[in-house]
Structure formats: C-alpha cells, structure tokens
Enzyme design. Sequence first.
Site, PDB file in Angstrom:
ATOM      1  N   HIS A   1       0.940  -1.082  -0.135  1.00 20.43           N
ATOM      2  CA  HIS A   1       0.194  -0.092   0.116  1.00 20.43           C
ATOM      3  C   HIS A   1       0.874   1.167   0.074  1.00 20.43           C
ATOM      4  O   HIS A   1       1.734   1.113   0.937  1.00 20.43           O
ATOM      5  CB  HIS A   1      -0.732   0.188   1.079  1.00 20.43           C
ATOM      6  CG  HIS A   1      -1.969  -1.027   1.157  1.00 20.43           C
ATOM      7  ND1 HIS A   1      -2.222  -1.897   2.268  1.00 20.43           N
ATOM      8  CD2 HIS A   1      -2.671  -1.535   0.318  1.00 20.43           C
ATOM      9  CE1 HIS A   1      -3.252  -2.835   1.981  1.00 20.43           C
ATOM     10  NE2 HIS A   1      -3.298  -2.585   0.748  1.00 20.43           N
TER      11      HIS A   1
ATOM     12  N   GLU B   1       1.583   3.268   3.276  1.00 23.03           N
ATOM     13  CA  GLU B   1       2.195   2.713   4.284  1.00 23.03           C
ATOM     14  C   GLU B   1       3.585   2.490   4.094  1.00 23.03           C
ATOM     15  O   GLU B   1       4.413   1.440   3.399  1.00 23.03           O
ATOM     16  CB  GLU B   1       1.422   1.379   4.660  1.00 23.03           C
ATOM     17  CG  GLU B   1       0.098   1.468   4.768  1.00 23.03           C
ATOM     18  CD  GLU B   1      -1.041   0.129   4.796  1.00 23.03           C
ATOM     19  OE1 GLU B   1      -0.305  -0.997   4.862  1.00 23.03           O
ATOM     20  OE2 GLU B   1      -1.838   0.283   4.901  1.00 23.03           O
TER      21      GLU B   1
ATOM     22  N   HIS C   1       3.326  -3.807   6.490  1.00 22.52           N
ATOM     23  CA  HIS C   1       2.267  -2.873   6.062  1.00 22.52           C
ATOM     24  C   HIS C   1       2.352  -1.838   7.580  1.00 22.52           C
ATOM     25  O   HIS C   1       3.314  -1.737   8.218  1.00 22.52           O
ATOM     26  CB  HIS C   1       0.906  -3.451   6.479  1.00 22.52           C
ATOM     27  CG  HIS C   1       0.712  -4.364   5.259  1.00 22.52           C
ATOM     28  ND1 HIS C   1      -0.426  -4.126   4.239  1.00 22.52           N
ATOM     29  CD2 HIS C   1       1.150  -5.587   5.067  1.00 22.52           C
ATOM     30  CE1 HIS C   1      -0.647  -5.292   3.504  1.00 22.52           C
ATOM     31  NE2 HIS C   1       0.474  -5.972   3.738  1.00 22.52           N
TER      32      HIS C   1
ATOM     33  N   GLU D   1       2.130  -5.379  10.739  1.00 23.09           N
ATOM     34  CA  GLU D   1       1.652  -4.170  10.840  1.00 23.09           C
ATOM     35  C   GLU D   1       2.723  -3.481  11.684  1.00 23.09           C
ATOM     36  O   GLU D   1       2.627  -3.669  12.987  1.00 23.09           O
ATOM     37  CB  GLU D   1       0.038  -4.057  11.390  1.00 23.09           C
ATOM     38  CG  GLU D   1      -0.995  -4.682  10.563  1.00 23.09           C
ATOM     39  CD  GLU D   1      -1.333  -3.862   9.268  1.00 23.09           C
ATOM     40  OE1 GLU D   1      -0.896  -2.791   9.312  1.00 23.09           O
ATOM     41  OE2 GLU D   1      -1.952  -4.436   8.357  1.00 23.09           O
TER      42      GLU D   1
END
Length: 519
Positions: free
Chosen positions: A111, A114, A243, A335
Amino acid sequence: MAWPYFLDCRHYFASEEEGCYDPLESLRGGLEADEAPPSGLPPTFIRFAHHSYAQMVRVLKRTEARCAHVAKTYSIGRSFDGKDLLVIEFSDRPGQHQLMEPEVKLIGNIHGNEVAGREMLIYLAQYLCSEYLLGNPRIQRLLNSTRIHLLPSMNPDGYEVAAAEGAGYNGWTSGRQNAQNLDLNRNFPDLTSEYYRLAEARGVRSDHMPIPQHYWWGKVAPETKAVMKWMRTIPFVLSASLHGGDLVVSYPFDFSKHPQEEKMFSPTPDEKVFKLLARAYADAHPMMMDRSENRCGGNFLQRGSVINGADWYSFTGGMSDFNYLHTNCFEITVELGCTKFPPEEALYMLWQHNKESLLRFVEMVHRGIKGVVMDKFGKPVKNARIAVKGIRHDITTAPDGDYWRLLPPGSHIVIAQAPGYSKVIKKVTIPAQLKRAGRVDFILQPLKMGPKKFLNGLRRTGPGLRNPLGGAGPQGESTEPRLEPLGARRQPSASGSKPWWWSYFTSLGPHRPRWLLKY
C-alpha cells in the site's frame, strides 16, 4: 506515442539548443549519479530518512556495489507508471538458487501510503551489507546459509502520491492504491473460497491450487502479475509483507470460512507453524510486548500481538492466502505501527524496534526439516510431494529435488511420493530447541507394474478400446497372457470352463492356430 526507453538525449541530440525532453528521466532517478555519504562518515552510515524512488534505487545500487560478492539487484517487472520493481538479494552466491539453501522474501509498501516497511527494508539492506563486511558472525552465517530477497516498494506509484502530501499530512487512504486505483492486497486470485469448497471433499488436494481462468477476465495490476511470476520462478519458503496502520502480526487465512462473517477464526492446516512464525516476530518487538493497553495496538495485548487474519477482519484477494494455497511459501503480515506515514524523526526508533524481529523471522526459515528427493540412480525428482500425516497441505520439491518443510516441534510422519514411484514414509522427531532444519532425504523406487496393476490400468480405458495385443475382451478387459515359467503348461480349470486365452483366439476366426484348441 510512448517515448522509446532506449533513447538517450545525450546521444541522439546534437546540442542543448535543439532541446530534448526525456519523459523517463524522472523514472531513472539519476541512477548514474553516485551519491556518497556525507564527508567524515563511514560507508556503513545509514541515513534514517524517507527515500524517494530515485534515492531508494541509488541506495540499493550502491549497496550492491559495496557488497558485490553477496548482493545483487534485479527487477521483477514494472509498475503501471513504468517504475522498476527493484529487488536486492543477499546470498553467498547471489543470482542463483543453491541446493538446500532456503529462499526468503520480504515485501514492503504494497500500500503506497504505508511507508514504514519500505524504509525498514532499505535500512535492512544496508545493515546486512555493512555487518557482513564488518565480520558479524550472525549475519555472515545467515547470508551464507540463506538467500534473502528484499522488495522495499511493491507500489512505487502509490508512494509518490502519498509522498506528495508528506508525513503528517497524508490521509488514511491517499496513495494506498496503485496508479490504476487498485488495492494490490485485494488483487490476487481468490483461492481461499475454492479451498473451503474442496476442504469438504475427501481425497482432493487443496494445495498448489491453480489460478482460475476467470481471474484473468478482471483487472489485474502489473505489480500483482510481477509478484506472482516472481513466486513461481523462485522456490520461496518464507515471506513477510510489511504494512502500517496498527501494531500486530497476522497470519492466514485472511478470508473467513463463512463469507458472511466479517470476523471469524479461520485457521490453515498449518496453524501451529504460522503461530510460531508470528510469535518469532512479535516476541522480539519491544512495543508489541509492551503491557500497556493505551499504546498503539493495545487492543491485541491479550492475544500477544498475534492474530489470525480473518479473526481480525475478513477480505479476499490477499497476498498471504495466495502464497499459501498456490506455492510452498508461508507468508505473514506485519503491521509496523499506527502511523502509516511516520515523520522522519520516528524512523530511527522504528528501525531499532524492528531490526531484531526481522532477523529472527528470517532465521525461522531454518526450522523444521529439509532434504533432497531422488531416484535410485541419484537423479533429483522434481515436483515430488512431501506430505505430513495430520496436516492436509503438501509441499513440492524444487527442480533440483530439494525441499524445505516448516514444522512445529514434535514427532511427525513424513511421506514422499511422486508419479511413477512408490511412496517412502519416515518418522521424524523435531526437538523443541532445534534451531537448524533436520536433514531428511528420500530415495524413491520406481513402481513395478505387475500383471494385476497392468490389467486394472487397461480396464479404465473403457469398452471397445484395443489393448496392446490388438484385441479387447468384454468391457474392454485386457486378454494379455501372464508370464509363466519356461516350459510350463496351462491346465484347464477344474470347473470345465474355457481356458484364459480362449476368447482371444476364438475371435481370430479362420486364422486361429488350431493346435492350441485341443482342450
């Protein structure tokens, strides 16, 4: 018209007065320029700052030049806007797969907004190079036994959109998609739905699932195609996708086994392995182990900062599920923090928090078992299946016959099999503290096609099909004679029925040999 990428203004135009506009200049990023570190600083210096596409390429190229004997850059394809998807690999023999050496990939910036993962992998590349040159035994051992591939930016086009707004000003979704407005982590084939459908059927394989034809009827991003081709080219064993937006490690499946359920625990057959992989990353991360519920990711505190993807939120077309169901590769999603585009002053601390976690995760590729599958002549058997009793997910051997099977500690029944060979079964015990994969080789023996197996094989050809002798019995049954000892004579059956060869020779009409019909 598209500008021919091979034209160079300096070569094809005589003077600056004539003018020359090269629309690809921004994509090249000034690759020819050698950006030296600030004066007085050692070449091992890492600049903890955000890197534009051009700066990222220069850093990776410079790292390759400094560590040419263990590092190599290559492109797996181009983004929609034409930027190279640049990978840097580390190995004692970069550029080639070595027998028994596992392959790991780390992917950032799927993404575009990110960006923490993008920077972590740029720093990791410089760190691996510097520490190898400095003689760090841990890094040297890792690079000499593992082939590591780093793709810092899978979505460079989206990054440019996010970077234009800048850290602190970037919206939650600005730059998330690629230049086609596609979310790359929803753009992979949905094999998980098909897996759930097949899971109920006995005897049906639910691994190495093919890509359905209808997938290609939709819009497939060039970045997605490039990564899928990359996966099929290299026998990856382990992977992580980095991410941002929370602080947790998730693992497959990401799609709920009941599509209407947005949050539902949906494990893979390798649930224990995925938990070990996720724990390896989370346990080495100081912020993930912080007991404060008010911190970023505090809502995952009771779970130890590890969660099944579908139990968090369900979605289809994810890269991790595709890795598991289409290839041998096990991929987790990390994450890295609640801020998707962190300010530059936060990058150094982010690196300190994730450096050890990244190294420990890569080292996890050496858990379980590995080996070579070959025939009795020592020739490698490609695409042989390695099955583990109780785990309905096989992995396959690479072209050189080598394999790697990530497994939790304990005793396992491992089965190697391939078409045309008899299966080999071995019992393997993996100690809890073993940090190096156990070597388990298999030698497969070719199947001996006896008369019974041969006859059964011919029956499946159907009625009316001619057998190797040129005739066919009832229901297509073969009338091939069995091999008997030399000089032996076949006696009529006690029941007085016709001999076994009767139907064949009587079908020959006037040409049948009368001397055989004395019964």
